[in-house]
Scaffold this active site. Structure first.
Site, PDB file in Angstrom:
ATOM      1  N   LYS A  68       0.820  -1.219   0.000  1.00  0.00           N
ATOM      2  CA  LYS A  68       0.000   0.000   0.000  1.00  0.00           C
ATOM      3  C   LYS A  68       0.852   1.267   0.000  1.00  0.00           C
ATOM      4  CE  LYS A  68      -4.433  -1.088   2.136  1.00  0.00           C
ATOM      5  NZ  LYS A  68      -5.434  -0.572   3.061  1.00  0.00           N
ATOM      6  N   ARG A 112      -6.556  -8.627  -8.749  1.00  0.00           N
ATOM      7  CA  ARG A 112      -7.192  -9.932  -8.954  1.00  0.00           C
ATOM      8  C   ARG A 112      -8.561  -9.703  -9.570  1.00  0.00           C
ATOM      9  NH1 ARG A 112     -10.863  -9.195  -4.606  1.00  0.00           N
ATOM     10  NH2 ARG A 112      -9.833  -8.322  -2.795  1.00  0.00           N
ATOM     11  N   GLU A 141      -2.181   9.974   8.590  1.00  0.00           N
ATOM     12  CA  GLU A 141      -2.976  10.475   7.478  1.00  0.00           C
ATOM     13  C   GLU A 141      -4.246  11.128   7.960  1.00  0.00           C
ATOM     14  OE1 GLU A 141      -3.423   6.801   5.272  1.00  0.00           O
ATOM     15  OE2 GLU A 141      -5.424   6.507   6.109  1.00  0.00           O
TER      16      GLU A 141
END
Lengths: 215, 468, 752
Positions: free
Chosen positions: B119, B314, B213
């Site tokens: 990430k 995916r 964040e």
């Protein structure tokens, strides 16, 4: 609990067929190479710490990794699927059977299984002892651990969730453990055999009786 | 040489892949575990014998060794991981493709899986392309001074944007799954929380790195469906909305397109935002040379600001939601089929302009669970299982219709996926309600109690769940 | 007639002794002699006394003749048998016959922490003119006993060595000399606290700087067990004793690769005893002992009273010499002259009175002499010594460094805070200055001496295992060559923890050789550590030219050395280098398995000592990373054994100067090194899944007769026993090392 168990009936049943038939399944896929033949005598793990492996039964080749599979118990190879030799087998395929002569201890265990008050698996799931119970077992041994109804004795691992399981039944000591942590137990299978303190002499009687009568 | 696909998954996705292979004229093999022996994907592969043995028992769906051993034994040429299990495991993808007997991994190449699976790395790459991500650090911070400065900056920025109740999140960089996340509302509190999280991270993960964040509240969670080929072609199949997932619950419902004016009065131009996130997604895909199907996850704030969250490398469970609002030559595409085809080296064969988007679709996950008891899984035997048949409905399930089925306790109690579509969201919703009423499921557990599913819950909350 | 009987019995004893040493009666027709004696005994009264006396005398002559012949051609193995014979004198006999009176300390007979270790406070007497002077000494030694079971054959337990250490401290407090007597086949190899290896290491560490004169006398010196009482200022050895790195049987089992339980071929054992150079003569010529005490023919037995008188003289003389050397050369010379005169007068003992008390300055000299003694040992048994020009350069470099580092650390130490900035500037400039000063010379030197074999070591300072093309990963990461294979392996704990089979490229690549399920560490080659443990390009190897050789000319060993040299491209089993860990400079000594299984011989010991000195000179922390060590290299005999005290001494001097010495064990670490320079570190850590111990499972089984559990030597067991301080995960080795350096090393990583 029925105090006058028919020992003679039980013992004669074991006398007529004093064997356990241990079916050996493949743990995973692979190519099989047998290292024993039908009728071979095999032995289980030995040494003071069970650190010496038992007889080599077969080798399972998978992804260039030859994995030796050893016998976990002693006895005689009573059946062997010779047609599998050199072939690819799937996981959990039965490959052979070992006819294992029951020992005195094993007979006692299996009789006790009928006599102790068993606590059964409420669901098909994986079971673990609750943390503090496990700690006590590790420290003092299972037979020193007394459990009461309502105690959180197990953790049931079901669909990735951990659910506490509370004991119900007679209070007593954990006399026998029938499951292995992390391996699925079917619904209704016994997990532990609990012995209420009052019945301990009776259990002792069974044990000494079998010990005396079984040679 | 004829391609042969090993399907390394279970449940409905295994069946969907089987069907897709059949459609493409490919041979296939499935694997299954002892517990799944009664599952439909196994039954079908065992019962039909003309192709020879097609189902192989393995120790576990997550044992790569068994799966590859079967692949070699059955002389497969490709592996489809489905979703979950190995689908985003770059090590598995790498092993499959670099081993002495290499196989095609049906999915993106392993380097892409690795790069986008991280990430923090994704965030860094996105930032370098001016793709917006949630304001915050793009790497772990170890220094308290630096962290504090950053926190102050984030708070100031939010105030400047006139955001009500600004706050920030302090996360353990090595954590995941909601572990080690704390919220800070006042800068004065930051140092204390920072130390707390840092200590936790050190203790728990052995690394004191912390991420900071902006904390977002009240937002939409959208997905962009991309389809790319190994030849550098990249197209999209629109957007989906899965906001329900983000409210701390398991995903039960998903709809396409991403925004629908009938569900909510947006303060921004919804179509414009959708176009923007699609463009951003394509830009990132081009940059990393994405080469298979994938889903770009986005957070859209109430005022229409998109932030890239992560990339799912995916095929997703919900791929068909997108397919049901897409039309190629008047037909709904089958994205799984497209995925296999492209992984085996095909070109896409049509262009973006050849895809027409119209209508709306909703997917329901039908799950055996007790919605009144914290969505606890229900285990037992299903005796009756029936779905209606409509030309606006697709049902994917591994539960057999013709015989009782014991839900294996080893896996999630998912029963079926049902996708309804219509010309408008209102029509899709109406059809959805109709469907939920028409499903027949009966069964009981070992205690004799009847089956409980989430169908009543979905029926009762359909409108509320689709308010985004 | 009673006399004859005694003679007869005595004679019988002598023949039995011969048969025992020869292991059979074929030699010299001993059987016939024995038969004759038996006949005399049987028909004792059939003979007239004179006749019998005559007959006995004939046999006596024959036996004496045989004994003399035998003595002339005594083999190494026969010496071993002499030493092991129950008729041989023991420490008890020495205490009774050499010393005046004594009190056994720390137990008596079988009522004892360890009856195989005897400690006694004893008086030793000498006559000066008509005055009798007694002096006190601490006698410490192994007691074999004359066949008593509880003595354990002189194989002392860890707590026996601990007892010895306790009374060494007492001797130090009281300022009396210590007399060590070695009668041990080896230490009892058990790990129970305080642990065989760890306790020997502690003894050695204490002995390196024990502030009293120490004399050691060896009758049976079995490797590590002997070293615990071996480090001394003067090492004596009995002429018929043996001093060896390993028992000949043990050596034969290793050399001949004999499986446990199988019978050892006699010839192999004999050859091994010969090859190991274990006799007093051998040891004297190797410089591992200082003097031989002559025993009577075929070794002294418990009733050789003349021998004990001589022994008393020898230990007094040795103690005198040690004491005198600390005083002045002149005193020592005067003593020698007097002693010679006494010898010329055929006086039994020199009548000289020497006080054994030492002043502070003398103690200092005693310790520095001890240091020099050990540092100079085994300096001729390795190769790659510097040429005179090189040696000169090294000395010059050392002198410059010394001035520089003293300036940097000593003179500037303790200055005011405002000085610190300038200090940094100065030291920064200083290092540039030093570099500038030395670089052209170094380069010139390299250019001149560009010999291929000399360069080989330097060029391979850091070798990368896999070709770049073979790498799975992109980027500049080192990939173990083990990873280049498409196959899987099973974790040894799979049964217990259900570990999945691991794909080799993953395992040896990203997983750093660690099982993802249970954390088991698969062994990795040492290059991996070179690459992953230290800062990139920070490794500077030194002394790589020092070469392991075959100092004993051990048969067949040359070719094996050559093969290992070719295999590894290195000269010894130890790599020493400067390196950096997260910016911290340190000196590293590394033992690795590929070269003679990481065994320590003269070259390795010398390199280690030099690494200690370098770390001391440069004020840097010293890390000894043990990738694997199989112990002392048996092919170097006692030259290998004395690496134990030698290296421990270097460690002690480094630590006393304020150093920070850490040891990290990996894979397998056993025997001598653990029982000395590794085990003496205050900070010992282990990498997970490694094994640490004194002797392996088999040796323990064979010597103690008991089996040990499979996890006996595991890092966890070692931690539980308190032998190590912690267990590190390989993946966190670097961080842990850094943390340990910071927490243990304090602010400047060197000064305590």
């Amino acid at each position: 609990m029925n105090q006058d168990i028919d020992f003679d009936a039980i013992l004669s049943k074991y006398r007529s067929d004093p064997f356990d038939y241990v079916h050996i399944h493949t743990r995973h896929t692979g190519r099989v190479r047998f290292k024993v033949t039908e009728g071979a005598q095999v032995k289980g793990a030995g040494g003071e710490w069970h650190h010496l492996p038992g007889s080599l039964l077969f080798v399972l080749y998978r992804e260039r990794n030859p994995k030796p599979i050893y016998s976990s118990t002693f006895g005689e190879v009573s059946a062997l699927r010779r047609e599998l030799e050199g072939n690819f087998v799937e996981a959990n395929e039965k490959v052979m059977t070992i006819k294992h002569p029951l020992t005195k201890r094993e007979i006692i265990e299996s009789i006790l299984r009928k006599v102790l008050s068993n606590f059964n698996a409420p669901e098909r799931a994986k079971y673990f002892f609750a943390m503090d119970i496990q700690a006590r077992i590790d420290k003092f041994g299972p037979r020193a651990v007394t459990i009461q109804p309502g105690d959180e004795v197990f953790t049931m691992s079901l669909m990735k969730r951990d659910i506490p399981v509370y004991y119900s039944g007679e209070p007593g000591i954990i006399h026998s453990i029938y499951f292995k942590p992390g391996i699925s137990v079917g619904h209704g299978e016994p997990l532990i055999g609990v012995c209420p303190p009052g019945r301990l002499p009776f259990i002792q009687k069974i044990i000494s009786r079998v010990k005396a009568e079984w040679e | 040489m004829k391609e042969k696909v090993l399907i390394a998954n279970r449940g409905e996705i295994a069946l969907r892949i089987m069907n897709a292979c059949t459609d493409l004229g490919l041979d296939y093999v499935v694997v299954y575990t002892e517990e799944d022996a009664d599952s439909e994907h196994v039954r079908r592969s065992l019962d039909h014998q003309p192709h020879g043995k097609r189902a192989f028992r393995v120790a576990s769906y997550t044992d790569p060794n068994d799966i590859l051993a079967v692949a070699d034994h059955a002389e497969c040429t490709a592996i489809h991981p489905g979703y979950g299990f190995f689908s985003e495991d770059f090590r598995f993808a790498r092993r499959v493709t670099v081993r002495d007997r290499p196989l095609t991994f049906i999915g993106p190449n392993w380097e892409v899986i690795k790069d986008l699976g991280d990430k923090i790395n994704t965030k860094r790459v996105a930032n370098s392309l001016s793709i917006p991500t949630i304001p915050g650090t793009d790497g772990p911070i170890y220094n308290e001074m630096e962290a504090e400065e950053y926190a102050e900056q984030l708070m100031a920025d939010q105030k400047a944007q006139k955001i009500k109740n600004p706050s920030i999140l302090v996360k353990a960089a090595a954590g995941g799954g909601g572990m080690g996340i704390e919220e800070v509302r006042e800068v004065e509190q930051f140092r204390r929380v920072y130390r707390q999280v840092q200590n936790y991270a050190k203790r728990q993960f052995g690394d004191g790195g912390v991420l900071i964040e902006q904390c977002l509240r009240d937002y939409n969670h959208l997905e962009v469906q991309l389809v790319c080929s190994r030849h550098g072609e990249r197209i999209h199949f629109g957007t989906r909305n899965c906001t329900i997932q983000s409210t701390g619950r398991q995903k039960r419902l998903e709809a396409a397109p991403g925004f629908d004016e009938s569900c909510f009065a947006y303060v921004f131009n919804a179509q414009e935002v959708l176009d923007r996130i699609v463009d951003y997604s394509l830009k990132l895909a081009a940059h990393v040379r994405y080469d298979n199907v994938g889903t770009w996850e986005w957070i859209i704030t109430r005022d229409g600001q998109p932030y890239l969250l992560e990339v799912n490398t995916r095929i997703q469970v919900e791929n068909d939601v997108s397919a049901r609002i897409s039309h190629i030559d008047g037909q709904h595409p089958n994205l799984i089929r497209e995925q296999i085809r492209l992984a085996l080296g095909d070109r896409i064969g049509y262009s973006q302009s050849g895809i027409e988007f119209k209508g709306s679709s909703i997917e329901f996950r039908i799950i055996a669970e007790d919605t009144h008891r914290g969505f606890a899984p229900w285990i037992g035997t299903i005796n009756q299982f029936d779905f209606p048949k409509h030309d606006w409905l697709a049902v994917y399930t591994h539960v057999p219709f013709d015989r009782p089925y014991v839900i294996p306790s080893e896996y999630d109690p998912n029963l079926a996926l049902a996708i309804v579509w219509g010309d408008s969201m209102a029509e899709a919703k109406a059809r959805g309600r109709q469907l939920l009423r028409e499903i027949t499921i009966a069964g009981e557990n070992v205690a004799g109690a009847p089956i409980s599913t989430n169908i009543p819950y979905l029926e009762a909350h359909l409108d509320k769940l689709l308010t985004f | 007639m009673e006399d004859q009987r005694k003679r007869l019995l005595k004679l019988e004893e002598r023949i039995t002794y011969l048969v025992h040493i020869k292991e059979g009666s074929e030699w010299g027709n001993l059987a016939a002699l024995a038969e004759k004696l038996a006949h005399f005994k049987h028909s004792f009264y059939d003979f007239a006394e004179e006749e019998l006396s005559e007959e006995i005398r004939k046999v006596e002559d024959a036996v004496a003749f045989l004994e003399e012949r035998f003595e002339e051609h005594l083999t190494a193995m026969e010496r071993v048998r002499i030493v092991r014979c129950p008729q041989r004198f023991t420490l008890r006999d020495i205490l009774e016959n050499v010393y005046e009176d004594f009190t056994e300390l720390g137990g008596e007979e079988d009522v004892n922490v360890d009856p195989s270790m005897v400690v006694a406070k004893a008086n030793i007497m000498r006559r000066v003119k008509n005055k009798v002077i007694t002096q006190q000494v601490m006698v410490i030694g192994h007691e074999k006993g004359h066949g008593e079971e509880f003595r354990n054959g002189g194989s002392s337990k860890p707590w026996g060595n601990e007892k010895a250490l306790r009374y060494m401290a007492v001797a130090e407090t009281e300022g009396i000399p210590i007399h060590f007597y070695n009668f041990t086949p080896g230490a009892f190899p058990i790990e129970d606290y305080p642990g065989a290896a760890q306790q020997i290491a502690r003894n050695l560490y204490a002995l390196t700087k024990l502030r009293v004169p120490i004399i050691s006398v060896i009758s049976e010196g079995g490797s590590g067990g002997a070293e615990a009482l071996g480090l001394s200022d003067f090492r004596l050895m009995f002429s018929h004793g043996y001093y060896s790195v390993i028992s000949p049987e043990g050596g034969a089992a290793i050399e001949g690769k004999i499986r446990e339980g199988e019978k050892l071929p006699k010839e192999l054992v004999a050859a091994c005893a010969e090859n190991l150079r274990i006799t007093a003569e051998d040891n004297l010529s190797q410089g591992t002992i200082d003097r031989i005490i002559q025993e009577p023919i075929l070794g002294a037995r418990r009733d050789d009273f003349g021998f004990f008188r001589q022994l008393r003289y020898e230990v007094i003389r040795a103690t005198d010499e040690v004491v005198l050397k600390t005083k002045s050369l002149r005193a020592f010379r005067a003593y020698e002259v007097k002693r010679r005169m006494a010898a010329a007068e055929a006086a039994e003992e020199p009548h000289i009175d020497i006080s054994w008390d030492l002043h502070r300055d003398e103690i200092k000299r005693l310790l520095s002499l001890r240091s020099r003694k050990y540092r100079d040992m085994a300096t001729n048994s390795f190769g790659g010594k510097a040429s005179p020009a090189m040696a000169l350069w090294h000395r010059l470099e050392k002198a410059v460094s010394h001035v520089y580092y003293s300036f940097r650390y000593d003179l500037l130490k303790g200055q005011q805070k405002q000085m610190q900035k300038m200090f940094q500037d100065v030291s920064g400039e200083g290092s540039v200055f030093l570099q500038r000063l030395s670089r052209p010379i170094t380069e010139a030197y390299d250019f001149i001496s560009r010999k291929p074999e000399a360069k080989a070591g330097k060029a391979t300072a850091v070798r990368v295992g896999a070709n770049p093309e073979e790498r799975l990963e992109r980027g500049d990461t080192y990939m173990s060559p083990l990873a280049n294979e498409d196959r899987t392996v099973t974790c040894p704990n799979a049964e217990k923890f259900g570990c999945r089979d691991l794909w080799v490229p993953d395992l040896y690549g990203e997983f750093c050789g660690v099982c993802q399920t249970c954390g088991h560490h698969f062994p990795l080659e040492y290059e991996w550590y070179l690459k992953h443990l230290f800062d990139p390009d920070s490794i500077r190897e030194f002394n790589s030219e020092i070469r392991s050789v075959n100092p004993l000319q051990y048969k067949g060993f040359d070719s094996r050395l050559k093969a290992d040299r070719a295999k590894t491209g290195r000269n010894s089993a130890m790599i020493t280098f400067d390196a950096r860990v997260m910016g911290v400079d340190l000196v590293v000594a590394m033992l690795y398995s590929d070269f003679r299984n990481g065994t320590v011989g003269s070259a390795e010991g010398e390199k280690f000592v030099r690494a200690c000195d370098r770390a001391r000179l440069r004020r840097r922390p010293l890390l000894c990373y043990v990738h694997t060590t199989g112990g002392i290299r048996i092919h170097e005999g006692t030259l290998g054994v004395i690496q134990m005290p030698k290296c421990t001494l270097a460690v002690r001097e480094y630590l006393d100067s304020g150093g920070l010495y850490m040891v990290v064990y990996d894979n397998n670490s056993y025997a001598g090194p653990v029982a000395s320079f590794l085990g003496c570190s205050p900070y010992q850590f282990a990498i997970r899944s490694c094994r640490i111990g004194f002797a392996g499972q088999r040796v323990i089984r064979e010597t103690t007769g008991q089996d040990i559990p499979p996890d006996y030597h595991s890092a966890k067991s070692a931690l539980r026993r308190g032998h190590i301080q912690g267990i590190w995960d390989r993946r966190e080795f670097r961080q842990n090392l850094y943390k340990a350096l910071m927490t243990m090393g304090g602010r400047n990583l060197y000064y305590r």
